[in-house]
Design an enzyme around this catalytic site. Structure first.
Site, PDB file in Angstrom:
ATOM      1  N   ASP A 489       0.836  -1.201   0.000  1.00 45.92           N
ATOM      2  CA  ASP A 489       0.000   0.000   0.000  1.00 45.92           C
ATOM      3  C   ASP A 489       0.874   1.256   0.000  1.00 45.92           C
ATOM      4  OD1 ASP A 489      -2.730   1.183   0.396  1.00 45.92           O
ATOM      5  OD2 ASP A 489      -1.800   1.919   2.247  1.00 45.92           O
ATOM      6  N   GLU A 529       1.034  -0.465  -5.059  1.00 43.08           N
ATOM      7  CA  GLU A 529      -0.038   0.454  -5.444  1.00 43.08           C
ATOM      8  C   GLU A 529       0.588   1.762  -5.907  1.00 43.08           C
ATOM      9  OE1 GLU A 529      -3.636   3.164  -3.602  1.00 43.08           O
ATOM     10  OE2 GLU A 529      -2.108   2.308  -2.308  1.00 43.08           O
TER      11      GLU A 529
END
Length: 810
Positions: A489, A529
C-alpha cells in the site's frame, strides 16, 4: 541521463505516449505477395517485429551466466543484413543470421553474451543501401535515443502469476462464513460524528442486519436505523452521519474459504486479500498489530485454514502490506482519548502507554529542527512529532501550537489522524535506520532477524521482545503461514523525515523488503499500489524492488478512457486530456504499446491488470460517462448531496463486456475486483465496497456477464498465447472504433477483435500478419466455435457493439 530520465523528458508528461511513425504502416492490409524482394533499398516496416516473449528471446529470464539469443522477424527475402546493437556500458554490435523461414517471414537470430549488469538492445536492419532501426516502440528511420529492450540478469517474476487470474477481495464485504465472530452492537467506538444533530457523539461499531444495505457514508439514507442496534440515526441526505468506517457486514476468512468452489469454477487462481490484520475499522488500513489476523476475520487460525484450502486447489494467496503507516491504536502510538476510551476487549487501546502518552505528558526532548524524541518511550522515534504550526492537511484542523509540541501533532498519511506515518529514519538511540527496518524486513541484506545487526550484534532498543517474534514481518507470513506474496500500500509514501517533515520514495526500504521476501521463498509475488507513470518507473526500472504494480497507468486508465471517456478514478475525462469524448483507437494503442515498452519482459508479463478496485468507482458505474462519482467535495471536508452517487441507471453492461475481452486477452495478469463478474457496481468509496449479495444469489446477478467471464478465463487458460505469447497490433480504425491485435506462441495464433462502437460491424482483419494462411475453416471463434475462412490474407468476422471476438488458429 538515465534511461528513465531520457524517456520521461522525451514525452514531456504527455498523457498518451507517442509511437514513432508507424500508424500508417499498421493500417496497411495488403497481402505479403505485394512486398518487394531483397536488395531494393527499402526496408518493409510492416514485416518487422520482435519482443521479449519466448518467441523472440531465450531465456526470457536470464541469469548473469546465460548467453541470450534474441530474434527479429522480417518479410521473406527483404533484408540484406541485420544486427543487434546492445549497450552494457559501451556500445556493441552482434551480427544476426537468418535461422528460419515460414510462408511470410524470415527470422534472424543473434547472441548477446552473458552479463551481470543490465543490458539494453535494439536492432539495426539493412536492405541494400537503406537502414532502419527497431526497438519496443517499433521501427524508425533514425536511430532511437531511448526506450530499448531491457534485460536485467537475475530478474524473475513468478510463473504462477504470469499464468494466473487474480481476484481481489475486500474481506468484510465478501461472505460471512462464521457469524459468531461478527462485530457486536456498541462493541467499541472509534471517532465521532462529524455533522448534524449527533456531531461529537461517538461513532459506535455495529454489524448490518442485511447484506442488501449500502455501506454507511456521507450520502446514505439510513433507512435501517433503529433495526440495527448501534446504527446512527438518519440525519438526511448530504449529512455526514457516520465518520469512522465502523459499520460491518460480517465477511471473514471462513467466508472466503466457503466460496472457493465458486471462485475455482469461475477460473480464479490467485486471491488478493485487502488488509486482514487486527484493526478497528472495516477497511483495516489502520493496523493495530501486524502479527495478528483480525479476530473478526477469524484470527491467525482462519488464515492458516484458508491458505491450506487454497493451496490444495492450486490457488495462491496474496495479502495487503500497509507499512507506510500504522493505525493510531497501534501499541507504538496508542492514541486513546475522549470517547474512544469506550472501546473494550480486543479493540480497546492498549493499557500500557505509547508514544502518544509520552509526548502528551512531556516525556520528550526537541532537536534543533523541532522534532520530538524520547528516552522514556522509544516508540516516540517511530513517528514524527513536532510543532506543526505551518502544517495543515486536508480534513485535519489547523494546529497552531505556537512552538509547543502536543500529543496530536504527529504526521499522518494525507492528514488522516487515524493513520500515523511511520518514521524509518535515524532515532535518538543512535540505532540509525536499523530498528524499524529490521522489524519490517531484517536489515539491508534481507536475512537478518529482529535484535540483530548485520554483524550479528544486538541493536540497542531492539523491538524483538515487544513484538514477540524474531522474524521480520516480510518473512513471517510467508515462512509461517504460506502466504504467496505481498501487495504494498502507498509504497512511494514510505520513508522518514527531513527537518521534521516526512520524506518519501525511500527505495532502500523496498530493496531490503524484496531481498527478505525472496530469501523466504523464491516464487513470491510483490506488487505495489502506484497510480502514475512517474511513480511507477523508479520502482520497476532496475528489477530490485517490485515484480509489478497495480497497472492503473498502463492498463486501467487507457482502457477506461477508451470505453468510458474517463479514467479509473473518474477524476479525469478525455476532454480534460484535450481529446474527444472517448480516446481514439490510435491513442489507445499508442498508450498501451508505450507502457509495455517501458519495462523488461518479466515485469510486463507480471502486471496486475485491473479494471477497478476498492479505491475507485466500479467500471460498470463509470459506463455512465462524465458523471461525478464522488459523494464528497474535492478540497474540502464538507459534504454535499450527489444524486449520481447511488444511481445506477444508465449503466451499460456491454461496455464492461468489451473491457473484459481486452483484459482477458492482454499482456499481464487480469485482476477482477470481487463481484465484477456478476455486475456488482458502485461509485467511489465506500459504494465500490458494497457487499456481494449472496442472499439473492443469481436473481440479482447478471448471469450472462458471469458466463462471459468464465468463457474468457477458460480461453486464457487453454491458450498460453493469451498469457505469455507475443502481442502485436493488426488493425485500427478510429472512425469505426475497431481495435485488433494478435497474440501468438508455438501453440496457437489468436486474433483479438474489439468493437467499441454501439453497433454491430463486419470487420476484415489482416491475419496474414500472423502468417495465417488462406483456406477454409482455419480460424475458430474461441467462445462460439464458429469457423471462419481466410481469403487474400484476411478474415472477416461479425462483432456486436461493445463486444469482441477471439479467433484461434492452431
Amino acid at each position: 541521463m538515465s534511461r528513465t530520465a531520457r524517456y520521461l523528458s522525451s514525452i514531456a508528461c504527455a498523457p498518451v505516449l507517442p509511437i514513432v511513425a508507424i500508424a500508417a504502416a499498421l493500417l496497411v492490409s495488403s497481402p505479403p505477395l505485394l512486398h518487394a524482394a531483397a536488395a531494393d533499398n527499402n526496408v518493409e516496416w510492416d514485416g518487422l517485429f520482435s519482443d521479449q516473449s519466448a518467441n523472440f528471446m531465450t531465456p526470457t529470464e536470464p541469469s548473469a551466466s546465460d548467453n541470450i539469443t534474441v530474434r527479429l522477424r522480417a518479410f521473406r527475402n527483404d533484408l540484406t543484413a541485420a544486427a543487434v546493437r546492445y549497450w552494457d556500458g559501451a556500445e556493441r554490435f552482434v551480427s544476426m543470421t537468418k535461422t528460419s523461414t515460414d510462408t511470410v517471414y524470415d527470422y534472424y537470430s543473434g547472441v548477446i553474451p552473458a552479463h551481470s549488469e543490465t543490458i539494453w538492445y535494439r536492432f539495426r536492419i539493412t536492405d541494400g543501401s537503406k537502414s532502419a532501426w527497431y526497438n519496443p516502440l517499433g521501427p524508425s528511420d533514425a536511430e532511437p535515443s531511448s526506450r530499448d529492450f531491457q534485460i536485467i540478469p537475475g530478474l524473475s517474476t513468478p510463473d504462477w502469476l504470469k499464468n494466473g487470474v487474480i481476484y481481489q477481495i475486500f474481506v468484510d464485504r465478501f461472505f460471512d462464513g462464521d457469524s459468531g465472530n461478527n462485530v457486536g452492537a456498541n462493541e467499541y467506538s472509534l471517532g465521532v460524528h462529524w455533522d448534524g444533530d449527533h456531531q461529537g457523539d461517538p461513532a459506535r461499531a455495529y454489524t448490518h442486519s442485511s447484506w442488501s444495505h449500502q455501506p454507511d457514508n456521507a450520502l446514505k439514507h439510513l433507512a435501517n436505523a433503529g433495526t440495527d442496534p448501534g446504527a446512527p440515526q438518519d440525519e438526511g441526505l448530504g449529512r455526514m452521519t457516520y465518520a469512522a468506517n465502523v459499520d460491518f457486514f460480517g465477511g471473514d476468512l471462513a467466508g472466503v474459504a466457503a466460496k472457493l468452489d465458486y471462485l475455482q469454477d469461475l477460473g480464479v487462481t490467485v486471491l488478493y486479500l485487502n488488509p486482514i490484520f487486527a484493526s478497528p475499522s472495516n477497511h483495516k488500513y489502520d493496523t493495530m498489530d501486524f502479527r495478528i489476523v483480525d479476530p473478526h476475520f477469524g484470527g491467525n487460525a482462519a488464515l492458516h485454514d484458508l491458505i491450506d484450502a487454497a493451496h490444495g486447489r492450486g490457488m495462491k494467496v496474496v495479502i495487503d502490506g500497509v507499512f507506510n503507516h500504522t493505525g493510531h491504536w497501534h501499541r507504538w502510538l496508542n492514541r486513546r482519548d475522549g470517547d474512544e476510551a469506550l472501546a473494550t476487549g480486543d479493540y480497546a487501546p492498549y493499557a500500557e502507554d505509547g508514544a502518544f502518552q509520552a509526548v502528551e505528558t512531556g516525556q520528550f526532548s526537541v532537536s534543533s529542527d523541532g522534532v520530538a524524541a524520547s528516552t522514556v518511550n522509544a516508540a516516540v522515534d517511530r513517528y514524527t512529532f513536532r510543532d506543526m504550526e505551518t502544517y495543515t492537511a486536508a480534513c485535519q484542523s489547523p494546529l497552531p501550537k505556537n512552538g509547543v509540541i502536543e500529543a496530536d501533532e504527529y504526521f499522518s498519511w494525507w492528514g488522516f489522524s487515524s493513520l500515523p506515518k511511520i518514521n524509518y529514519d535515524a532515532d535518538s538511540n543512535g540505532d540509525g535506520m536499523e530498528e524499524l527496518r529490521y522489524w519490517l524486513y531484517g536489515g539491508p541484506n534481507g536475512i537478518g532477524n529482529l535484535g540483530e545487526s548485520a554483524s550479528g550484534t544486538v541493536i540497542a532498543g531492539s523491538i524483538a521482545e515487544e513484538v514477540g517474534t524474531t522474524k521480520p514481518i516480510a518473512r513471517l507470513w510467508i515462512e509461517d503461514f504460506g502466504v504467496d506474496g505481498w501487495r504494498l500500500d502507498v509504497p512511494n509514501d514510505a520513508g522518514g523525515r527531513s527537518a521534521g517533515y516526512p520524506t518519501s520514495n525511500d527505495h532502500a526500504i523496498w530493496k531490503g523488503f524484496r531481498k527478505a521476501v525472496r530469501n523466504a521463498r523464491l516464487d513470491t509475488y510483490i506488487f505495489g499500489e502506484l497510480w502514475t507513470e512517474s511513480d511507477v518507473a523508479p520502482y520497476l526500472d532496475n528489477g530490485d524492488e517490485f515484480d509489478a504494480v497495480m497497472n492503473y497507468h498502463g492498463f486501467a486508465d487507457p482502457v477506461s478512457l477508451w470505453v468510458n471517456g474517463q479514467n479509473t478514478a473518474a477524476e479525469k475525462t478525455t476532454t480534460d486530456l484535450g481529446q474527444a469524448d472517448i480516446m481514439t483507437v490510435d491513442q489507445l494503442d499508442s498508450w498501451l504499446s508505450g507502457t509495455r515498452a517501458s519495462f523488461a519482459g518479466p515485469i510486463v508479463y507480471a502486471m496486475d491488470n485491473l479494471l477497478d478496485s476498492h479505491d475507485s468507482p466500479r467500471f460498470l458505474r463509470r459506463t455512465k460517462a462524465h458523471k461525478i462519482l464522488k459523494g464528497w467535495k474535492e478540497g474540502s471536508c464538507g459534504f454535499y448531496s450527489n444524486p449520481d452517487f447511488y444511481d445506477g441507471s444508465g449503466e451499460d453492461v456491454w461496455k464492461l463486456k468489451l473491457a473484459l475481452f481486452l483484459q482477458m486477452s492482454y499482456v499481464g495478469a487480469p485482476s477482477l475486483f470481487y463481484g465484477d463478474e456478476v455486475g456488482l457496481s458502485g461509485a467511489d468509496d465506500p459504494s465500490c465496497r458494497q457487499p456481494f449479495n449472496w442472499n439473492y444469489g443469481q436473481q440479482s446477478w447478471r448471469v450472462e456477464l458471469r458466463d462471459l467471464v468464465k468463457k474468457l478465463i477458460a480461453a486464457r487458460k487453454q491458450y498460453s498465447a493469451l498469457r505469455t505469447g507475443s502481442m502485436m497490433t493488426l488493425y485500427r480504425h478510429n472512425d469505426n472504433q475497431i481495435y485488433a491485435f494478435g497474440r501468438w506462441d508455438s501453440g496457437a495464433r489468436i486474433t483479438v477483435v474489439l468493437n467499441n462502437s454501439s453497433y454491430a460491424q463486419d470487420v476484415s482483419v489482416p491475419v496474414w500478419k500472423l502468417a495465417i494462411p488462406d483456406g477454409n475453416n482455419v480460424l475458430e471463434d474461441a467462445l462460439t466455435g464458429a469457423r471462419l475462412t481466410v481469403a487474400s490474407g484476411h478474415a472477416t468476422v461479425h462483432v456486436d457493439g461493445h463486444f469482441g471476438a477471439l479467433l484461434v488458429n492452431r
